[in-house]
Design an enzyme around this catalytic site. Structure first.
Site, PDB file in Angstrom:
ATOM      1  N   ALA A  68       0.813  -1.215   0.000  1.00 27.18           N
ATOM      2  CA  ALA A  68       0.000   0.000   0.000  1.00 27.18           C
ATOM      3  C   ALA A  68       0.847   1.266   0.000  1.00 27.18           C
ATOM      4  O   ALA A  68       0.513   2.234  -0.681  1.00 27.18           O
ATOM      5  CB  ALA A  68      -0.943  -0.005   1.202  1.00 27.18           C
ATOM      6  N   ARG A  97       2.206  10.903  -9.268  1.00 23.98           N
ATOM      7  CA  ARG A  97       1.676  11.061 -10.629  1.00 23.98           C
ATOM      8  C   ARG A  97       0.536  12.075 -10.658  1.00 23.98           C
ATOM      9  O   ARG A  97       0.372  12.813 -11.636  1.00 23.98           O
ATOM     10  CB  ARG A  97       1.193   9.708 -11.172  1.00 23.98           C
ATOM     11  CG  ARG A  97       2.315   8.799 -11.636  1.00 23.98           C
ATOM     12  CD  ARG A  97       1.790   7.664 -12.489  1.00 23.98           C
ATOM     13  NE  ARG A  97       0.970   6.739 -11.723  1.00 23.98           N
ATOM     14  CZ  ARG A  97       1.435   5.666 -11.100  1.00 23.98           C
ATOM     15  NH1 ARG A  97       2.737   5.394 -11.148  1.00 23.98           N
ATOM     16  NH2 ARG A  97       0.622   4.866 -10.438  1.00 23.98           N
ATOM     17  N   CYS A 153       3.054 -12.219  -1.231  1.00 24.13           N
ATOM     18  CA  CYS A 153       2.201 -13.333  -1.663  1.00 24.13           C
ATOM     19  C   CYS A 153       2.956 -14.332  -2.536  1.00 24.13           C
ATOM     20  O   CYS A 153       2.540 -15.490  -2.662  1.00 24.13           O
ATOM     21  CB  CYS A 153       0.993 -12.798  -2.434  1.00 24.13           C
ATOM     22  SG  CYS A 153      -0.049 -11.672  -1.489  1.00 24.13           S
ATOM     23  N   ASP A 166      -2.858  -3.551   4.806  1.00 28.29           N
ATOM     24  CA  ASP A 166      -3.146  -4.599   5.784  1.00 28.29           C
ATOM     25  C   ASP A 166      -3.303  -4.103   7.217  1.00 28.29           C
ATOM     26  O   ASP A 166      -3.707  -4.870   8.092  1.00 28.29           O
ATOM     27  CB  ASP A 166      -2.039  -5.661   5.760  1.00 28.29           C
ATOM     28  CG  ASP A 166      -2.048  -6.483   4.482  1.00 28.29           C
ATOM     29  OD1 ASP A 166      -2.983  -6.323   3.685  1.00 28.29           O
ATOM     30  OD2 ASP A 166      -1.113  -7.286   4.288  1.00 28.29           O
ATOM     31  N   ASN A 187      -3.225  -2.781  -2.636  1.00 32.94           N
ATOM     32  CA  ASN A 187      -2.923  -1.945  -3.796  1.00 32.94           C
ATOM     33  C   ASN A 187      -4.083  -1.035  -4.166  1.00 32.94           C
ATOM     34  O   ASN A 187      -3.888   0.140  -4.503  1.00 32.94           O
ATOM     35  CB  ASN A 187      -2.543  -2.827  -4.984  1.00 32.94           C
ATOM     36  CG  ASN A 187      -1.076  -3.187  -4.996  1.00 32.94           C
ATOM     37  OD1 ASN A 187      -0.245  -2.391  -5.414  1.00 32.94           O
ATOM     38  ND2 ASN A 187      -0.750  -4.380  -4.529  1.00 32.94           N
TER      39      ASN A 187
END
Length: 455
Positions: free
Chosen positions: A12, A22, A43, A280, A302
């Protein structure tokens, strides 16, 4: 221009940083992590251990140097010690770092049961890159391993160890493995693993680990449970799940939810002005029940990081929202897929009165392609619906067939608030290499429709 300080470098945090930069290249962004790298896929660690991922560097999404080129300042090995909201600063490595906006992305930490001698050599958890490297090195020297926990990570590590020729004892505190599924699906998963690899795998349920016993050199040699079971192995991995790493936020006065995660709104704002959170360490909301849930998955982290990065850099009228989760998840044991979304039947019956629903379910076993195709495989699919409204509530699928696309379809159906009748009208594509003429989804919907008509 804003000075944005981000704490945490897993999924994150880097996502927030990249998106915020951006959105407004003039933003001054600093990301601090206590680790020695950032932006990696935890993962993927079981698949690195297994050998599917050949090089650990393949799990690194972006390097600190790449972020620096974008204009995001990265500070490795920097531990956040305290947040001082009144001063709008964070104490990091004993130094006060001031911010206009702060994003807490401190992630999750492995849940460690209360086991005697838990810190001896040869006992591992799997959360960071270094953990994966150590476990893989240990595995290649070993003949026997113990895994504590029968959830997603437990099954993925089981595959890795069996693939590499180890005998494995899986120890589970509960009465069954993969408890996110209904009990009969948990049994089918267990039976499949034992039928395939029973000569390598033994499972022990209703066993609570009590003590790790070391050999003369101080290295792990044996696990003892509260029931008196003793299991010998070369090493042990604790895979008992994770919990939100929310202490830093809690100590700053940020509101923490029932699950232990940081409470955020759909914009990723916390209860304190100018403090956001993502990933998380946060608590999510179930889209169906609107109840708080805690789910630690990289895709959610994400998405939340993206929303936080956009909103930090935007006016409120341009905010994007993260509305919650369905608990959709998937994993595999070799060629056997396990996936689910929404509410399972057992949980639906438990909340039926509170949410005024009447759960019904249909289970179908069917080939994923036309039965005459040489590569057709079997799926067991269970769909849950509300008899009163017909609305789809959840689904579970297991098998060697293409489970994934069926669960993906049901996920879309739930979020679109489709009913059983709507499901029957789906114009699913058909060709023998991809589906039977009547897809398993439609067969399950027919059976649900019959139940809805029955008194």
């Amino acid at each position: 221009m804003k000075k944005i300080v981000i704490i945490g470098g897993g999924a994150a945090g880097p996502k927030t940083a990249a998106k915020a930069k951006r959105m407004n290249p003039k933003n001054e962004i600093e990301l601090y992590t206590e680790e020695n790298l950032i932006s990696y896929s935890a993962c993927g660690l079981p698949y690195y251990i297994e050998g599917t991922v050949k090089n650990i560097n393949q799990l690194i999404v972006r390097t600190p140097e790449e972020f620096e080129k974008q204009g995001v300042k990265i500070f490795l090995n920097h531990k956040a010690q305290k947040i001082l909201p009144d001063k709008k600063c964070v104490v990091i490595n004993e130094k006060e770092i001031f911010y206009d906006e702060l994003v807490i992305c401190t992630g999750a930490k492995p849940f460690i049961p209360n086991i005697k001698n838990v810190n001896i050599d040869g006992v591992y958890t799997l959360k960071h890159i270094e953990d994966g490297i150590k476990i893989k090195e240990e595995m290649h020297k070993a003949r026997r391993a113990i895994i504590i926990g029968g959830g997603y990570i437990g099954i993925e590590l089981l595959e890795a160890f069996v693939q590499n020729g180890l005998s494995v004892s899986l120890v589970e505190f509960g009465s069954r493995m993969m408890r996110v599924f209904d009990s009969e699906f948990s049994d089918l998963i267990k039976n499949h693993i034992l039928e395939r690899d029973g000569q390598w795998v033994e499972m022990h349920f209703m066993e609570e680990a009590e003590e790790f016993i070391a050999d003369k050199t101080g290295k792990f040699a044996k696990l003892k449970t509260k029931n008196g079971l003793e299991l010998e192995a070369d090493f042990c991995v604790i895979a008992s799940g994770v919990s939100p790493n929310s202490e830093l936020a809690k100590n700053a006065g940020v509101q923490i939810g029932k699950t232990g995660g940081i409470i955020v709104d759909s914009n990723m704002k916390t209860s304190i002005d100018n403090i956001w959170a993502a990933g998380d360490c946060t608590e999510e909301r179930c889209m169906l029940t609107k109840r708080p849930v805690y789910i630690s998955l990289g895709n959610i982290a994400n998405k939340e990081g993206r929303v936080a990065g956009i909103n930090i850099s935007s006016n409120p009228e341009n905010y994007e929202k993260f509305e919650g989760v369905l608990g959709s998840a998937i994993t595999k044991y070799f060629d056997f897929t396990m996936a689910l979304t929404g509410i399972n039947y057992e949980n639906a019956t438990k909340i039926a009165d509170k949410f005024d629903i009447q759960p019904i379910c249909a289970t179908v076993i069917k080939k994923d392609k036309a039965g005459y195709m040489p590569n057709s495989e079997t799926i067991t699919l269970k769909i849950v619906a509300d008899k009163k409204t017909g609305r789809i509530l959840g689904a579970q699928g297991i098998g060697t067939g293409d489970v994934n696309k069926r669960i993906n379809t049901i996920t879309s159906a739930i979020q679109s608030k489709l009913t059983v009748d709507d499901l029957l009208l789906l114009d699913l594509p058909y060709s023998p290499p991809y589906s039977p003429a009547i897809d398993i989804l439609i067969t399950a919907a027919y059976r649900l429709k019959s139940q809805m008509k029955a008194e």
